[in-house]
Structure formats: structure tokens, C-alpha cells
Design an enzyme around this catalytic site. Structure first.
Site, PDB file in Angstrom:
ATOM      1  N   ASN A 288      34.402  38.285 -14.251  1.00 48.58           N
ATOM      2  CA  ASN A 288      33.512  37.365 -13.532  1.00 48.58           C
ATOM      3  C   ASN A 288      32.305  36.906 -14.358  1.00 48.58           C
ATOM      4  O   ASN A 288      31.315  36.449 -13.786  1.00 48.58           O
ATOM      5  CB  ASN A 288      33.043  37.998 -12.213  1.00 48.58           C
ATOM      6  CG  ASN A 288      34.203  38.480 -11.369  1.00 48.58           C
ATOM      7  OD1 ASN A 288      34.365  39.669 -11.133  1.00 48.58           O
ATOM      8  ND2 ASN A 288      35.060  37.561 -10.962  1.00 48.58           N
TER       9      ASN A 288
ATOM     10  N   ILE B 280      27.089  34.390 -14.684  1.00 44.77           N
ATOM     11  CA  ILE B 280      27.740  35.374 -13.820  1.00 44.77           C
ATOM     12  C   ILE B 280      28.247  34.702 -12.550  1.00 44.77           C
ATOM     13  O   ILE B 280      27.519  33.951 -11.900  1.00 44.77           O
ATOM     14  CB  ILE B 280      26.756  36.498 -13.443  1.00 44.77           C
ATOM     15  CG1 ILE B 280      26.231  37.188 -14.700  1.00 44.77           C
ATOM     16  CG2 ILE B 280      27.425  37.523 -12.534  1.00 44.77           C
ATOM     17  CD1 ILE B 280      24.987  38.014 -14.462  1.00 44.77           C
ATOM     18  N   CYS B 281      29.509  34.964 -12.227  1.00 42.91           N
ATOM     19  CA  CYS B 281      30.071  34.434 -10.985  1.00 42.91           C
ATOM     20  C   CYS B 281      29.989  35.528  -9.925  1.00 42.91           C
ATOM     21  O   CYS B 281      30.808  36.438  -9.897  1.00 42.91           O
ATOM     22  CB  CYS B 281      31.520  34.009 -11.222  1.00 42.91           C
ATOM     23  SG  CYS B 281      32.243  33.214  -9.795  1.00 42.91           S
ATOM     24  N   LEU B 282      28.953  35.477  -9.126  1.00 43.56           N
ATOM     25  CA  LEU B 282      28.736  36.510  -8.116  1.00 43.56           C
ATOM     26  C   LEU B 282      28.239  35.807  -6.855  1.00 43.56           C
ATOM     27  O   LEU B 282      27.252  35.074  -6.904  1.00 43.56           O
ATOM     28  CB  LEU B 282      27.706  37.528  -8.633  1.00 43.56           C
ATOM     29  CG  LEU B 282      27.307  38.672  -7.712  1.00 43.56           C
ATOM     30  CD1 LEU B 282      28.508  39.525  -7.324  1.00 43.56           C
ATOM     31  CD2 LEU B 282      26.252  39.563  -8.374  1.00 43.56           C
TER      32      LEU B 282
END
Lengths: 152, 103
Positions: A80, A87-89
Site C-alpha cells: 500500500n 501511502i494508500c490508507l
């Protein structure tokens, strides 16, 4: 100049110092409280153990109504995390809440390290190895753990 | 309070003679504020004080607290600027419906 966002960040910093969460640390840069440097230590019993991963956090005057932009400065290998460190959150995007603070952001990213979400991959190789070849995945992670000690 | 006077014990106790009598009873009551939390989860300041924005602008008198139907409470200013982005409670994600406004 003191604005609500800046005062909130001072409070976040105070809380981070008085009640520091395990394995993360962060502080505003000397000349701009809207820009922070942070370190996340790789959690024990995970392939990221012993890594010291540096990040930058950029806030705007809309904080805490808008999430900050968080990115890894240290090289990362994670399903991610994009190649540029982004950051893919979900909690940093559409699931953001103004009740989060720096401490919550850093501990969320720390727990993301060993609990990736392979359904929204930002690094397709990392996502593929995580699901299909754990040994190779852990080898790649060990490499960036070692690299994290060398970066200035 | 001990219940031994009424519970059946294995030892044969003399009838119509209680094991003890209550000579004094001190009742203790607990109280708490009628709010789920005393701090605004958005600006992290006490709800009895003004929010960060109002303290900055020295408008502390106008700063009131608002409760949602989910029973979560925030400074009205803090929740108002969040509601421009979303109509969900920042703490429980339920739809934000004002229950009451006060201090």
C-alpha cells in the site's frame, strides 16, 4: 502567527511527548509547524522489525478538518505504499476524521506495515509477492529494512 | 452488604436469631458530568472552555457545545466546520443530527 491548525498541532506535539506511543516518534520542523518529520520503527515479529522508517507529514491550515499528506522518505516495500513514498490508507483519505491526531496517524501507519490491504495495491509487485510468495516478499522487505539504517 | 444472615449455610444456625444487625449504613453516591466526554475530540480543548478558534478570536462567550443524537458532543464551531466536509459524526460515523445545544 497562531491559527487553530497551528495550535492544534502544538497540542498534538505536546501529547506525543507526554504520552508517546510505542515505536513511533515525530516532531515539527524547526521553522514550520505545518511540516513534520517522523520515524516509525518496524514492529516486532514482522518482516519490518528493526527498520527505522522516516516520513514527512505536511499539514494545511485546514487541519484537522482535512488530513495531512504523509509520505515515506525512507525506501519502502509494501503493497500500500507507492514508489514515491505516498501511502494508500483509508483514514488518510476518505475515512479521515477530525478527531485523529499525529499520534493516531503514526500508529495507524505502523499497524498498516504488517497488515497490508492487498485489495488496493499501490505497489503491485509487493502485493503479488505478499499473496503468492511470502519468502520473496520478506526478502525484499529485509533489503529495505537494511537500507533504512543507511539513509541520512 | 453481607448476605450471610439470609443465605442458607451448612452449619445449623439458631432460629430467629440473626448473625448480625446493621448498626450504621453510609450510602455513597457517585456523580459525573452529564456528557460522554469532557474534551472536544476535534480541537482537544475542554468543552467547558471555548474552542481553539474562538479563543484565538477572543469570542469565548459565543462558543457553545452541541450534542448529536449519537450523544457525542463537540464545540459547535468545531463540528460546524467539519459538517462542510461530511455530515457524519467524527467519532461514530453516524449521520449527524443535533440533539441539543447548550453549555
Amino acid at each position: 502567527m497562531s491559527t487553530p491548525a497551528r495550535r492544534r498541532l502544538m497540542r498534538d506535539f505536546k501529547k506525543l511527548q507526554e504520552d508517546p506511543p510505542a515505536g513511533v516518534s515525530g516532531a515539527p520542523t524547526e521553522d514550520n509547524i505545518l511540516i513534520w518529520n517522523a520515524v516509525i520503527f518496524g514492529p516486532h515479529d514482522t518482516p519490518f522489525e528493526d527498520g527505522t522508517f522516516k516520513l514527512t507529514i505536511r499539514f494545511t491550515e485546514d487541519y484537522p478538518n482535512k488530513p495531512p499528506a504523509v509520505r515515506f522518505v525512507s525506501k519502502m516495500f509494501h503493497p500500500n505504499v507507492y514508489a514515491d513514498g505516498g501511502i494508500c490508507l483509508d483514514i488518510l483519505q476518505n475515512r479521515w476524521s477530525p478527531t485523529y491526531d499525529v499520534s493516531a496517524i503514526l500508529t495507524s501507519i505502523q499497524s498498516l506495515l504488517d497488515e497490508p490491504n492487498p485489495n488496493s495495491p499501490a505497489n503491485s509487485l509487493a502485493a503479488q509477492l505478499y499473496q503468492q510468495n511470502k519468502r520473496e516478499y520478506e526478502k525484499k522487505v529485509s533489503a529495505i529494512v537494511e537500507e533504512s539504517w543507511m539513509n541520512e | 452488604m453481607e448476605k450471610s444472615s439470609t443465605s442458607k449455610s451448612s452449619k445449623p444456625a439458631p432460629k430467629e436469631e440473626s448473625l448480625f444487625t446493621i448498626k450504621k449504613w453510609n450510602a455513597v453516591a457517585l456523580w459525573s458530568w452529564d456528557v460522554t466526554c469532557d474534551t472536544c475530540a476535534i480541537c482537544k480543548l475542554l468543552l467547558v472552555d471555548a474552542c481553539m478558534k474562538c479563543q484565538n478570536e477572543i469570542k469565548t462567550e459565543d462558543c457553545v457545545v452541541v450534542w448529536g443524537e449519537c450523544n457525542h458532543s463537540f464545540h459547535r464551531c468545531c463540528i460546524a466546520s467539519w459538517l462542510n466536509k461530511s455530515n457524519r459524526c467524527p467519532l461514530c460515523q453516524r449521520e449527524w443530527i443535533v440533539q441539543r445545544i447548550g453549555r
